[in-house]
Design an enzyme around this catalytic site. Structure first.
Site, short mmCIF file in Angstrom:
data_model
loop_
_atom_site.label_atom_id
_atom_site.label_comp_id
_atom_site.label_asym_id
_atom_site.label_seq_id
_atom_site.Cartn_x
_atom_site.Cartn_y
_atom_site.Cartn_z
CB ALA A 177 1.68 -0.03 5.93
CD GLU A 210 11.01 -7.79 5.11
OE1 GLU A 210 11.34 -8.89 5.60
OE2 GLU A 210 10.69 -6.81 5.83
N PRO A 225 0.80 -1.23 0.00
CG PRO A 225 -0.09 -1.08 2.14
CD PRO A 225 0.58 -2.04 1.21
CG ASN A 226 -0.14 4.28 1.41
OD1 ASN A 226 -1.14 4.89 1.01
ND2 ASN A 226 -0.10 3.63 2.57
CE1 TYR A 258 7.47 6.72 3.01
CE2 TYR A 258 8.73 4.71 2.77
CZ TYR A 258 7.83 5.48 3.47
OH TYR A 258 7.27 5.00 4.64
NE ARG A 282 4.15 6.58 1.70
CZ ARG A 282 4.36 5.33 2.10
NH1 ARG A 282 4.75 4.41 1.21
NH2 ARG A 282 4.21 4.98 3.36
CG HIS A 291 11.42 -2.57 3.90
ND1 HIS A 291 10.04 -2.60 3.88
CD2 HIS A 291 11.79 -3.70 4.56
CE1 HIS A 291 9.62 -3.67 4.50
NE2 HIS A 291 10.65 -4.37 4.91
CG ASN A 295 8.34 -2.21 -0.11
OD1 ASN A 295 7.85 -2.37 1.02
ND2 ASN A 295 8.93 -1.09 -0.47
NE ARG A 345 10.45 5.62 8.21
CZ ARG A 345 9.47 5.44 7.31
NH1 ARG A 345 9.51 4.43 6.44
NH2 ARG A 345 8.45 6.28 7.30
O1 LIG Z 1 10.59 1.76 3.24
C1 LIG Z 1 9.66 1.12 2.70
O2 LIG Z 1 9.65 0.80 1.50
C2 LIG Z 1 8.43 0.73 3.50
C3 LIG Z 1 7.23 1.39 2.94
C4 LIG Z 1 6.17 1.74 3.69
O3 LIG Z 1 5.06 2.22 3.11
C5 LIG Z 1 6.21 1.75 5.17
O4 LIG Z 1 4.92 1.51 5.77
C6 LIG Z 1 7.24 0.78 5.70
O5 LIG Z 1 7.39 0.91 7.10
C7 LIG Z 1 8.58 0.99 4.98
#
Ligand SMILES: O=C(O)[C@@H]1C=C(O)[C@@H](O)[C@H](O)C1
Length: 146
Positions: A78, A99, A10-11, A23, A18, A101, A75, A108
């Protein structure tokens, strides 16, 4: 030739705008385009799937068991910190996965320090922004060529 699947939680569809200080400014489309080319140059196929819905990601993982997928990069975003369901789907299909990120969750908020996936993963790549995906795919391709 192997078939690799990249899953984005998500997101991540908002990447580029964002929280760029966390990110980065690379869009998901650009990340995916780079991964497809990286896999192609190694003689493999790569598909990308992004969803904000836990059940859609679970369904896509389940489908990977029957569609010839040989390796997963994920990835969970959340869902990393919340989703037993997505963890269980990966355990159920028993495909190797890495995995990923963009940020380093361990630097964090405390709630980001736990992952429901890391103990099942072949490995974890985090903290390198968009390059986290490139590094993870390189590791997957190395493993596939072993
Ligand atoms: O760093 C990233 O890609 C992860 C991405 C997210 O949206 C967060 O909720 C994770 O905590 C970290």
């Amino acid at each position: 030739m192997a078939k690799l699947l990249v899953l984005h939680g998500p997101n991540l569809n908002l990447l580029g705008t964002r929280e760029p200080e966390v990110y980065g400014r690379t869009t998901l489309a650009d990340i995916d385009a780079g991964l497809v080319e990286q896999a192609r140059q190694a003689g493999h196929e790569l598909e990308s799937f992004q969803s904000n819905g836990e059940h859609e990601l679970v369904n896509r993982v389940q489908a990977a068991r029957a569609d010839g997928t040989g390796f997963v990069l994920i990835n969970p975003a959340a869902f990393t910190h919340t989703s037993v369901a997505l963890r269980d789907a990966l355990a159920a299909v028993a495909l190797p996965f890495i995995e990923i990120h963009l940020s380093n969750p361990h630097s964090r908020e405390p709630f980001r320090h736990h992952s429901y996936f890391s103990d099942l993963a072949v490995g974890v790549v985090c903290g390198f922004g968009a390059d986290s995906y490139r590094y993870a795919l390189d590791a997957a391709l190395t493993r596939l060529s072993a």
